[in-house]
Design a protein around this motif. Structure first.
Motif, PDB file in Angstrom:
ATOM      1  N   ASN A  87       0.801  -1.043   0.099  1.00 46.32           N
ATOM      2  CA  ASN A  87       0.004   0.027   0.174  1.00 46.32           C
ATOM      3  C   ASN A  87       0.809   1.306  -0.084  1.00 46.32           C
ATOM      4  O   ASN A  87       2.067   1.232   0.263  1.00 46.32           O
ATOM      5  CB  ASN A  87      -1.000   0.085   1.265  1.00 46.32           C
ATOM      6  CG  ASN A  87      -0.141  -0.054   2.635  1.00 46.32           C
ATOM      7  OD1 ASN A  87       0.279   1.049   2.953  1.00 46.32           O
ATOM      8  ND2 ASN A  87      -0.270  -0.902   3.142  1.00 46.32           N
ATOM      9  N   ARG A  88       0.221   2.382  -0.207  1.00 44.73           N
ATOM     10  CA  ARG A  88       1.100   3.664  -0.294  1.00 44.73           C
ATOM     11  C   ARG A  88       1.607   4.213   0.786  1.00 44.73           C
ATOM     12  O   ARG A  88       2.706   4.862   0.878  1.00 44.73           O
ATOM     13  CB  ARG A  88       0.081   4.699  -1.264  1.00 44.73           C
ATOM     14  CG  ARG A  88      -0.131   4.107  -2.806  1.00 44.73           C
ATOM     15  CD  ARG A  88      -1.207   5.075  -3.252  1.00 44.73           C
ATOM     16  NE  ARG A  88      -1.278   4.658  -4.702  1.00 44.73           N
ATOM     17  CZ  ARG A  88      -2.309   3.891  -5.050  1.00 44.73           C
ATOM     18  NH1 ARG A  88      -2.872   3.327  -4.106  1.00 44.73           N
ATOM     19  NH2 ARG A  88      -2.638   3.485  -6.382  1.00 44.73           N
ATOM     20  N   LYS A  89       1.014   3.679   1.793  1.00 46.92           N
ATOM     21  CA  LYS A  89       1.544   4.326   3.213  1.00 46.92           C
ATOM     22  C   LYS A  89       3.043   3.600   3.408  1.00 46.92           C
ATOM     23  O   LYS A  89       3.721   4.461   4.106  1.00 46.92           O
ATOM     24  CB  LYS A  89       0.773   3.926   4.226  1.00 46.92           C
ATOM     25  CG  LYS A  89      -0.642   4.305   4.222  1.00 46.92           C
ATOM     26  CD  LYS A  89      -1.559   3.876   5.370  1.00 46.92           C
ATOM     27  CE  LYS A  89      -2.879   4.661   5.298  1.00 46.92           C
ATOM     28  NZ  LYS A  89      -3.713   4.102   6.476  1.00 46.92           N
ATOM     29  N   SER A  90       3.348   2.612   2.811  1.00 45.11           N
ATOM     30  CA  SER A  90       4.571   1.976   3.014  1.00 45.11           C
ATOM     31  C   SER A  90       5.875   3.003   2.611  1.00 45.11           C
ATOM     32  O   SER A  90       6.890   2.926   3.147  1.00 45.11           O
ATOM     33  CB  SER A  90       4.839   0.719   2.360  1.00 45.11           C
ATOM     34  OG  SER A  90       3.771  -0.260   2.734  1.00 45.11           O
ATOM     35  N   LYS A  92       5.229   6.496   1.939  1.00 43.77           N
ATOM     36  CA  LYS A  92       4.886   7.734   2.140  1.00 43.77           C
ATOM     37  C   LYS A  92       5.957   8.671   3.348  1.00 43.77           C
ATOM     38  O   LYS A  92       6.202   8.101   4.213  1.00 43.77           O
ATOM     39  CB  LYS A  92       3.731   8.076   2.512  1.00 43.77           C
ATOM     40  CG  LYS A  92       3.020   9.334   2.906  1.00 43.77           C
ATOM     41  CD  LYS A  92       1.530   9.484   3.439  1.00 43.77           C
ATOM     42  CE  LYS A  92       0.995  10.861   3.427  1.00 43.77           C
ATOM     43  NZ  LYS A  92      -0.065  10.847   3.996  1.00 43.77           N
ATOM     44  N   GLY A  93       6.665   9.468   2.372  1.00 43.29           N
ATOM     45  CA  GLY A  93       7.456  10.463   3.251  1.00 43.29           C
ATOM     46  C   GLY A  93       8.819  10.027   3.584  1.00 43.29           C
ATOM     47  O   GLY A  93       9.420  10.458   4.260  1.00 43.29           O
ATOM     48  N   GLU A 105       8.093   3.082  -4.994  1.00 44.82           N
ATOM     49  CA  GLU A 105       6.628   3.197  -5.233  1.00 44.82           C
ATOM     50  C   GLU A 105       5.952   2.210  -5.993  1.00 44.82           C
ATOM     51  O   GLU A 105       5.045   1.462  -5.749  1.00 44.82           O
ATOM     52  CB  GLU A 105       6.204   4.512  -5.937  1.00 44.82           C
ATOM     53  CG  GLU A 105       6.325   5.799  -5.003  1.00 44.82           C
ATOM     54  CD  GLU A 105       6.199   7.130  -5.908  1.00 44.82           C
ATOM     55  OE1 GLU A 105       5.746   6.850  -7.053  1.00 44.82           O
ATOM     56  OE2 GLU A 105       6.397   8.054  -5.310  1.00 44.82           O
ATOM     57  N   HIS A 108       5.792  -1.169  -3.848  1.00 44.32           N
ATOM     58  CA  HIS A 108       4.492  -1.136  -2.754  1.00 44.32           C
ATOM     59  C   HIS A 108       3.184  -0.757  -3.274  1.00 44.32           C
ATOM     60  O   HIS A 108       2.436  -1.052  -2.600  1.00 44.32           O
ATOM     61  CB  HIS A 108       5.115  -0.039  -1.573  1.00 44.32           C
ATOM     62  CG  HIS A 108       6.018  -0.787  -0.732  1.00 44.32           C
ATOM     63  ND1 HIS A 108       6.010  -1.806   0.182  1.00 44.32           N
ATOM     64  CD2 HIS A 108       7.532  -0.342  -0.737  1.00 44.32           C
ATOM     65  CE1 HIS A 108       7.217  -2.035   0.860  1.00 44.32           C
ATOM     66  NE2 HIS A 108       8.147  -1.217  -0.042  1.00 44.32           N
ATOM     67  N   ASN A 109       3.076  -0.337  -4.351  1.00 48.64           N
ATOM     68  CA  ASN A 109       1.724   0.205  -4.836  1.00 48.64           C
ATOM     69  C   ASN A 109       0.802  -0.989  -4.974  1.00 48.64           C
ATOM     70  O   ASN A 109       1.468  -2.204  -5.660  1.00 48.64           O
ATOM     71  CB  ASN A 109       1.891   0.871  -6.231  1.00 48.64           C
ATOM     72  CG  ASN A 109       2.138   2.494  -6.205  1.00 48.64           C
ATOM     73  OD1 ASN A 109       1.776   2.865  -5.133  1.00 48.64           O
ATOM     74  ND2 ASN A 109       2.559   3.131  -7.045  1.00 48.64           N
TER      75      ASN A 109
END
Length: 282
Positions: A87-90, A92-93, A105, A108-109
């Motif tokens: 998921n995209r939270k993996s 993020k930042g 990205e 993990h997308n």
């Protein structure tokens, strides 16, 4: 074209894992094989076989295969854990090192669909393009697929009228399991309500689920192949252990129909199986 990520649970599946990977590899963008390696679902130590070694040595030019080795206490949670990892939270930042953020990205997308499949659920490889085309056209939250069970050998198929075996094969990211391959018990409760009211069963429709028509594709389930020793060992490790009320030799009491080798999917015909998985005169 759909992006497909296969999720496979595999414990002591050396008889099946090569045939499974050979079957699905061309159709997947990623494959996660999850294993407890030397523990069953109850935390009991088991003798290991060659499953992990086969996966590690399997040719993977596309870098698709993830091998996950963990002590896992529940089947549904194991599948959910792996699906939630993508998921995209993996990313993020994060501040990346070694790879550009686009590569992180891409890893993990989430896919369009997770293909939930056990090591001994072998699809007819020639039907997979039609299955995926149907899935893309209908775009459900989840799709069940029918399985045909086999007893002792691939030449002994149990009719659908004897055992009706249909469960989720494909789910969208965000759809999680509540127990084994059950997504929502509310669907079953709604189905019972419709039945009680003598109305058509629209339970799957309300949850966005569909069934893959059998004429498009089914899978072939090898859980009960082999001799009593293998079947008994399979039962002992299974998450269904406490609900199985019969002994290994009682599988012979299940009605089956003879299937010649020539009528089996070509990928099952060509795979390398233990001698007792097929009949000499098949």
């Amino acid at each position: 074209m759909l992006k497909i990520h296969a999720i496979i649970l595999a414990l002591n599946e050396e008889n099946f894992i090569t045939a499974q990977l050979d079957t699905i590899y061309p159709f997947c963008d990623r494959i996660s094989v999850i294993t407890q390696y030397d523990r069953d679902w109850y935390g009991t130590a088991v003798n290991t076989d060659g499953t992990v070694d086969i996966i590690l040595k399997y040719p993977d030019p596309g870098g698709k295969i993830n091998l996950v080795v963990r002590r896992l206490p529940d089947e549904a949670a194991a599948r959910n854990m792996e699906m939630l990892a993508f998921n995209r939270k993996s990313f993020k930042g994060i501040q990346t090192h070694g790879n550009p953020i686009t590569a992180v990205e891409a890893f993990h997308n989430p896919p369009d669909y997770f293909w939930v499949i056990d090591a001994d659920e072998i699809y007819d490889q020639t039907t997979i393009p039609s299955i995926l085309s149907f899935l893309e056209k209908k775009n459900p939250r989840g799709m069940r697929v029918t399985g045909y069970n086999y007893v002792r050998t691939w030449n002994r198929r149990i009719p659908r009228t004897t055992i009706d075996f249909t469960h989720f094969g494909f789910v969208k990211p965000g759809v999680l399991f509540e127990q084994r391959r059950v997504v929502s018990w509310n669907e079953h409760r709604l189905a019972r309500l419709f039945k009680m009211l003598r109305l058509p069963d629209w339970s799957a429709f309300f949850f966005g689920f569909i069934n893959c028509p059998e004429q498009i594709g089914v899978f072939h389930h090898g859980c009960w192949l082999g001799d009593n020793a293998r079947i008994r060992d399979k039962f002992q490790k299974s998450s269904h252990r406490e609900s199985i009320g019969w002994e290994a030799d009682s599988v012979d009491d299940i009605h089956s129909e003879y299937v010649p080798n020539s009528n089996l999917p070509i990928n099952i015909q060509k795979a390398k199986w233990p001698d007792n998985f097929t009949e000499q005169n098949g």
